[in-house]
Design a protein around this motif. Sequence first.
Motif, PDB file in Angstrom:
ATOM      1  N   ILE A   9      53.301  47.262  40.492  1.00 58.69           N
ATOM      2  CA  ILE A   9      52.891  46.172  41.392  1.00 58.69           C
ATOM      3  C   ILE A   9      52.297  46.739  42.679  1.00 58.69           C
ATOM      4  N   VAL A  10      52.974  47.724  43.249  1.00 57.98           N
ATOM      5  CA  VAL A  10      52.466  48.340  44.482  1.00 57.98           C
ATOM      6  C   VAL A  10      51.101  48.986  44.226  1.00 57.98           C
ATOM      7  N   GLY A  11      50.931  49.645  43.086  1.00 54.57           N
ATOM      8  CA  GLY A  11      49.646  50.258  42.758  1.00 54.57           C
ATOM      9  C   GLY A  11      48.536  49.231  42.617  1.00 54.57           C
ATOM     10  N   MET A  12      48.836  48.119  41.950  1.00 56.71           N
ATOM     11  CA  MET A  12      47.822  47.078  41.780  1.00 56.71           C
ATOM     12  C   MET A  12      47.465  46.439  43.122  1.00 56.71           C
ATOM     13  N   LEU A  13      48.461  46.197  43.963  1.00 55.14           N
ATOM     14  CA  LEU A  13      48.190  45.600  45.275  1.00 55.14           C
ATOM     15  C   LEU A  13      47.442  46.573  46.183  1.00 55.14           C
ATOM     16  N   THR A  14      47.752  47.865  46.076  1.00 50.36           N
ATOM     17  CA  THR A  14      47.035  48.873  46.856  1.00 50.36           C
ATOM     18  C   THR A  14      45.575  48.951  46.420  1.00 50.36           C
ATOM     19  N   ALA A  15      45.348  48.874  45.128  1.00 44.09           N
ATOM     20  CA  ALA A  15      43.967  48.881  44.626  1.00 44.09           C
ATOM     21  C   ALA A  15      43.199  47.678  45.152  1.00 44.09           C
ATOM     22  N   GLU A  16      43.826  46.525  45.152  1.00 53.37           N
ATOM     23  CA  GLU A  16      43.157  45.324  45.670  1.00 53.37           C
ATOM     24  C   GLU A  16      42.889  45.429  47.164  1.00 53.37           C
ATOM     25  N   ALA A  17      43.837  45.968  47.902  1.00 49.67           N
ATOM     26  CA  ALA A  17      43.623  46.148  49.340  1.00 49.67           C
ATOM     27  C   ALA A  17      42.463  47.106  49.586  1.00 49.67           C
ATOM     28  N   THR A  18      42.393  48.167  48.792  1.00 46.25           N
ATOM     29  CA  THR A  18      41.302  49.129  48.929  1.00 46.25           C
ATOM     30  C   THR A  18      39.952  48.481  48.665  1.00 46.25           C
ATOM     31  N   VAL A  19      39.878  47.671  47.615  1.00 43.98           N
ATOM     32  CA  VAL A  19      38.619  46.986  47.293  1.00 43.98           C
ATOM     33  C   VAL A  19      38.228  46.043  48.430  1.00 43.98           C
ATOM     34  N   ASN A  20      39.186  45.314  48.964  1.00 46.76           N
ATOM     35  CA  ASN A  20      38.881  44.358  50.032  1.00 46.76           C
ATOM     36  C   ASN A  20      38.504  45.048  51.345  1.00 46.76           C
ATOM     37  N   ILE A  21      39.108  46.199  51.619  1.00 47.03           N
ATOM     38  CA  ILE A  21      38.764  46.938  52.840  1.00 47.03           C
ATOM     39  C   ILE A  21      37.391  47.600  52.695  1.00 47.03           C
ATOM     40  N   ALA A  22      37.115  48.128  51.501  1.00 45.27           N
ATOM     41  CA  ALA A  22      35.839  48.819  51.284  1.00 45.27           C
ATOM     42  C   ALA A  22      34.654  47.861  51.229  1.00 45.27           C
ATOM     43  N   ASN A  23      34.905  46.616  50.827  1.00 42.01           N
ATOM     44  CA  ASN A  23      33.826  45.625  50.690  1.00 42.01           C
ATOM     45  C   ASN A  23      34.179  44.349  51.448  1.00 42.01           C
ATOM     46  N   PRO A  24      34.273  44.404  52.775  1.00 46.14           N
ATOM     47  CA  PRO A  24      34.700  43.213  53.514  1.00 46.14           C
ATOM     48  C   PRO A  24      33.682  42.076  53.487  1.00 46.14           C
ATOM     49  N   TRP A  25      32.414  42.396  53.277  1.00 43.29           N
ATOM     50  CA  TRP A  25      31.371  41.375  53.273  1.00 43.29           C
ATOM     51  C   TRP A  25      31.413  40.499  52.030  1.00 43.29           C
ATOM     52  N   GLN A  26      32.151  40.887  51.003  1.00 43.80           N
ATOM     53  CA  GLN A  26      32.231  40.082  49.781  1.00 43.80           C
ATOM     54  C   GLN A  26      33.368  39.068  49.830  1.00 43.80           C
ATOM     55  N   GLY A  27      34.083  38.999  50.916  1.00 42.63           N
ATOM     56  CA  GLY A  27      35.187  38.054  51.044  1.00 42.63           C
ATOM     57  C   GLY A  27      36.451  38.598  50.398  1.00 42.63           C
ATOM     58  N   LEU A  28      37.520  37.850  50.549  1.00 46.30           N
ATOM     59  CA  LEU A  28      38.811  38.250  49.992  1.00 46.30           C
ATOM     60  C   LEU A  28      38.786  38.112  48.478  1.00 46.30           C
ATOM     61  N   ARG A  29      39.068  39.204  47.801  1.00 43.08           N
ATOM     62  CA  ARG A  29      39.040  39.197  46.334  1.00 43.08           C
ATOM     63  C   ARG A  29      40.407  39.592  45.809  1.00 43.08           C
ATOM     64  N   PHE A  30      40.758  39.052  44.642  1.00 43.91           N
ATOM     65  CA  PHE A  30      42.002  39.413  43.965  1.00 43.91           C
ATOM     66  C   PHE A  30      41.757  39.364  42.471  1.00 43.91           C
ATOM     67  N   TYR A  31      42.664  39.974  41.714  1.00 43.32           N
ATOM     68  CA  TYR A  31      42.548  39.963  40.263  1.00 43.32           C
ATOM     69  C   TYR A  31      42.493  38.525  39.748  1.00 43.32           C
ATOM     70  N   PRO A  32      41.790  38.283  38.659  1.00 49.43           N
ATOM     71  CA  PRO A  32      41.919  36.975  38.003  1.00 49.43           C
ATOM     72  C   PRO A  32      43.375  36.776  37.580  1.00 49.43           C
ATOM     73  N   PHE A  33      43.861  35.553  37.701  1.00 49.42           N
ATOM     74  CA  PHE A  33      45.275  35.277  37.464  1.00 49.42           C
ATOM     75  C   PHE A  33      45.735  35.755  36.092  1.00 49.42           C
ATOM     76  N   ASN A  34      44.974  35.453  35.041  1.00 46.26           N
ATOM     77  CA  ASN A  34      45.370  35.852  33.685  1.00 46.26           C
ATOM     78  C   ASN A  34      45.449  37.373  33.550  1.00 46.26           C
ATOM     79  N   PHE A  35      44.508  38.066  34.164  1.00 45.75           N
ATOM     80  CA  PHE A  35      44.520  39.526  34.113  1.00 45.75           C
ATOM     81  C   PHE A  35      45.738  40.081  34.840  1.00 45.75           C
ATOM     82  N   PHE A  36      46.052  39.537  36.009  1.00 46.32           N
ATOM     83  CA  PHE A  36      47.182  40.011  36.801  1.00 46.32           C
ATOM     84  C   PHE A  36      48.495  39.822  36.043  1.00 46.32           C
ATOM     85  N   ILE A  37      48.688  38.646  35.458  1.00 51.45           N
ATOM     86  CA  ILE A  37      49.908  38.364  34.692  1.00 51.45           C
ATOM     87  C   ILE A  37      49.977  39.260  33.460  1.00 51.45           C
ATOM     88  N   SER A  38      48.855  39.454  32.789  1.00 51.65           N
ATOM     89  CA  SER A  38      48.826  40.337  31.616  1.00 51.65           C
ATOM     90  C   SER A  38      49.161  41.776  32.008  1.00 51.65           C
TER      91      SER A  38
END
Length: 140
Positions: A9-38
């Motif tokens: 969980i920490v790894g997945m959240l860290t990856a998402e934070a990295t993507v959002n910090i590296a690409n701030p102009w694309q808005g807040l992004r997160f995994y698709p719900f089905n992918f995250f649960i899977s």
Amino acid sequence: VSYALGISIVGMLTAEATVNIANPWQGLRFYPFNFFISALLISFLVALLFSSLGVLVSLRAEPARQAYQRLSVVMIVLWLLPTLGLQFLPEEWSARLFSRLQGANFQLVLIVIIGVLIVATIALILAALARFQRARLILD
């Protein structure tokens, strides 16, 4: 199992934070719900599988170091060899493999992976229960 799931969980959240910090102009992004649960479900099942394997290995080992060494060999075989094997595949074979994976039905592949993990985990738990001897633990 909970420790491994927490790391996932920490790894997945860290990856998402990295993507959002590296690409701030694309808005807040997160995994698709089905992918995250899977991903959480598969992480849980893999953690349960390897924990069950660890219990089964430790039932046959005398000291804890021997159990650790045996489990390390299993981890190398299950993770490192396939990873290295993919790198040394001929170019034609790897292209064919990746083209098949791109055309695969994601839901069907996911169901098969989850099914295999559940069956393997149940088999390991049953094997560990069959080999467990309480009287031997009390006498040792």
